[in-house]
Design a protein around this motif. Structure first.
Motif, PDB file in Angstrom:
ATOM      1  N   SER A 104      -1.961   1.866  -3.711  1.00 16.65           N
ATOM      2  CA  SER A 104      -3.029   2.615  -3.077  1.00 16.65           C
ATOM      3  C   SER A 104      -3.936   3.066  -4.401  1.00 16.65           C
ATOM      4  O   SER A 104      -4.983   3.417  -4.433  1.00 16.65           O
ATOM      5  CB  SER A 104      -2.737   3.865  -2.229  1.00 16.65           C
ATOM      6  OG  SER A 104      -1.778   4.714  -2.889  1.00 16.65           O
ATOM      7  N   TYR A 142      -7.894   2.357  -5.224  1.00 13.20           N
ATOM      8  CA  TYR A 142      -8.780   3.331  -5.368  1.00 13.20           C
ATOM      9  C   TYR A 142      -9.390   3.247  -6.735  1.00 13.20           C
ATOM     10  O   TYR A 142     -10.739   3.278  -7.046  1.00 13.20           O
ATOM     11  CB  TYR A 142      -8.032   4.803  -5.616  1.00 13.20           C
ATOM     12  CG  TYR A 142      -8.895   5.924  -5.909  1.00 13.20           C
ATOM     13  CD1 TYR A 142     -10.122   6.364  -5.188  1.00 13.20           C
ATOM     14  CD2 TYR A 142      -8.717   6.588  -7.105  1.00 13.20           C
ATOM     15  CE1 TYR A 142     -10.840   7.346  -5.651  1.00 13.20           C
ATOM     16  CE2 TYR A 142      -9.414   7.586  -7.454  1.00 13.20           C
ATOM     17  CZ  TYR A 142     -10.465   7.961  -6.881  1.00 13.20           C
ATOM     18  OH  TYR A 142     -11.436   8.940  -7.107  1.00 13.20           O
ATOM     19  N   VAL A 174       0.920  -1.106  -0.140  1.00 13.15           N
ATOM     20  CA  VAL A 174       0.143  -0.077  -0.142  1.00 13.15           C
ATOM     21  C   VAL A 174       0.857   1.194   0.088  1.00 13.15           C
ATOM     22  O   VAL A 174       0.825   2.013   0.829  1.00 13.15           O
ATOM     23  CB  VAL A 174      -1.104  -0.034   1.178  1.00 13.15           C
ATOM     24  CG1 VAL A 174      -2.099   1.067   0.851  1.00 13.15           C
ATOM     25  CG2 VAL A 174      -1.640  -1.381   1.266  1.00 13.15           C
ATOM     26  N   VAL A 185      -6.197   5.503  -0.103  1.00 14.12           N
ATOM     27  CA  VAL A 185      -6.584   4.412   0.606  1.00 14.12           C
ATOM     28  C   VAL A 185      -8.042   4.718   1.259  1.00 14.12           C
ATOM     29  O   VAL A 185      -8.971   4.045   0.991  1.00 14.12           O
ATOM     30  CB  VAL A 185      -5.567   3.850   1.489  1.00 14.12           C
ATOM     31  CG1 VAL A 185      -6.260   3.092   2.236  1.00 14.12           C
ATOM     32  CG2 VAL A 185      -4.471   3.373   0.744  1.00 14.12           C
ATOM     33  N   VAL A 210      -8.704  -2.625   4.096  1.00 16.05           N
ATOM     34  CA  VAL A 210      -7.249  -2.530   4.311  1.00 16.05           C
ATOM     35  C   VAL A 210      -6.872  -3.146   5.420  1.00 16.05           C
ATOM     36  O   VAL A 210      -7.261  -3.028   6.382  1.00 16.05           O
ATOM     37  CB  VAL A 210      -6.627  -0.987   4.102  1.00 16.05           C
ATOM     38  CG1 VAL A 210      -7.485  -0.335   5.365  1.00 16.05           C
ATOM     39  CG2 VAL A 210      -5.303  -1.035   4.321  1.00 16.05           C
ATOM     40  N   PRO A 226      -0.640   3.493   5.193  1.00 16.36           N
ATOM     41  CA  PRO A 226      -0.299   3.493   3.978  1.00 16.36           C
ATOM     42  C   PRO A 226       1.273   4.335   3.929  1.00 16.36           C
ATOM     43  O   PRO A 226       1.519   4.992   4.749  1.00 16.36           O
ATOM     44  CB  PRO A 226      -1.172   4.204   3.463  1.00 16.36           C
ATOM     45  CG  PRO A 226      -2.567   3.998   4.364  1.00 16.36           C
ATOM     46  CD  PRO A 226      -1.715   3.662   5.570  1.00 16.36           C
ATOM     47  N   ALA A 244      -1.043   8.952  -0.545  1.00 15.26           N
ATOM     48  CA  ALA A 244      -1.367   7.448  -0.599  1.00 15.26           C
ATOM     49  C   ALA A 244      -2.561   7.475   0.573  1.00 15.26           C
ATOM     50  O   ALA A 244      -3.634   6.549   0.406  1.00 15.26           O
ATOM     51  CB  ALA A 244      -0.280   6.635   0.074  1.00 15.26           C
TER      52      ALA A 244
END
Length: 346
Positions: free
Chosen positions: A14, A18, A9, A145, A155, A36, A141
């Protein structure tokens, strides 16, 4: 589409998560760190290069879309902020400078002083790239996320992926420190960790590890106004009152790394007036994944159960790569823009 597990991540993982999640794909992200961007992404200088530089293989094709994809992300995600400052770069002597490329300009001392008024001794000339920009890679990031999770992604932090789960030659998921995570497709975005995970597969992945050291410096707001790349250091303002400073990497002790960071800080102070109060906040060294022949993006198995994505420069290319990867995984149709990025699968 069936479930996808994204391993890693950082900025690439990320972005992939997304773009998949906003298209309704069930996504699980697995990250060995506590948040992240705790790996190489968090230690990135995060220079979005709109022109110039070396872009091997398919990187040049992807770079053509980078600035537009960043503008799109800014519109979609209010917490993504791009600092469009342009860049200034120069060498010790004019003979060592590369000629300006498209969308770059050679400018003289007076124009340099207008762009960087705090420089004590502006050079006689420099290359100005107005389209260059920067982001806070950690903040970006986190924003990607968070947006992925808002679209239904899950996550798991502090989760170390130990191997792929392979049955009858088919990858069914990943084994982790917390158990098995099944998946129809595993997307590997774990940088230098990808070759080891892919050892059971027939993919040929040439990924080198390049160490890079970055320091964060407390500084007066606006001390450095563009992205400055000079022989002794590279520096830019990542957020108000905080600079990022590239430190020459030394293969030695922690004490030697500390000296290198302090030396880079002193070069900054020597170059900019008003920098007396600058102080080192910290520094870190990360291993950047460097594919030998440009980005490696595509399926690493003939049955399409494993997909790999490793890029340099990841910060510049991640928004574009994430969009194109999601499109390939959702539609099943190859993206022409990724044609020169494919891994070799035996």
């Amino acid at each position: 589409m069936s479930a996808v597990v994204v391993v890693g991540v950082g900025i690439v993982g990320s972005s992939v998560a997304y773009h998949l999640a906003r298209r309704g794909v069930p996504v699980t992200l697995l990250e060995q760190g506590p948040a992240p961007a705790t790996g190489v992404t968090g230690g990135s200088f995060a220079w979005i290069r709109g022109a110039g530089g070396h872009w091997p293989g398919g990187a040049q094709v992807l770079r053509e879309y980078a600035l537009a994809d960043y503008r799109r992300l800014e519109a979609e995600l209010p917490h993504v902020t791009v600092r469009r400052t342009g860049s200034l770069s120069w060498a010790d002597t004019p003979a060592e400078e590369s000629p300006p490329g498209p969308d770059q300009f050679r400018i003289g001392r007076s124009d340099i002083a207008l762009l960087e008024p705090n420089l004590r001794h502006p050079p006689g000339q420099a290359i100005h790239t107005p389209s260059d920009a920067g982001v806070d890679p950690t903040a970006m990031a986190h924003a990607l996320v968070a947006a992925a999770c808002a679209h239904g992604a899950t996550v798991h932090h502090n989760t170390v992926v130990t191997s792929l789960q392979v049955a009858n030659g088919h990858v069914e998921g990943v084994l982790t420190s917390r158990g098995l995570h099944p998946a129809t497709t595993v997307v590997l975005t774990a940088g230098t960790g990808i070759p080891q995970l892919c050892e059971p597969l027939s993919a040929d992945l040439a990924i080198a590890a390049s160490p890079a050291t970055l320091a964060r410096v407390a500084a007066p707001s606006g001390l450095v106004k563009t992205i400055v790349a000079k022989p002794e250091f590279e520096a830019r303002e990542v957020q108000d009152c905080t600079l990022l400073l590239v430190v020459p990497h030394v293969e030695d002790t922690a004490a030697a790394s500390e000296r290198a960071a302090q030396d880079a800080l002193q070069h900054l102070k020597n170059a900019f007036q008003g920098s007396d109060q600058c102080r080192l906040l910290g520094y870190r060294t990360g291993l950047r994944p460097m594919p030998a022949h440009g980005p490696i993006i595509g399926y690493a198995t003939h049955d399409r159960s494993v997909y790999v994505a490793v890029l340099h420069s990841a910060i510049t290319l991640a928004p574009t790569a994430g969009r194109l990867i999601a499109d390939e995984l959702v539609t099943g149709k190859p993206a022409p823009e990724l044609q020169r990025c494919r891994p070799r699968v035996r």
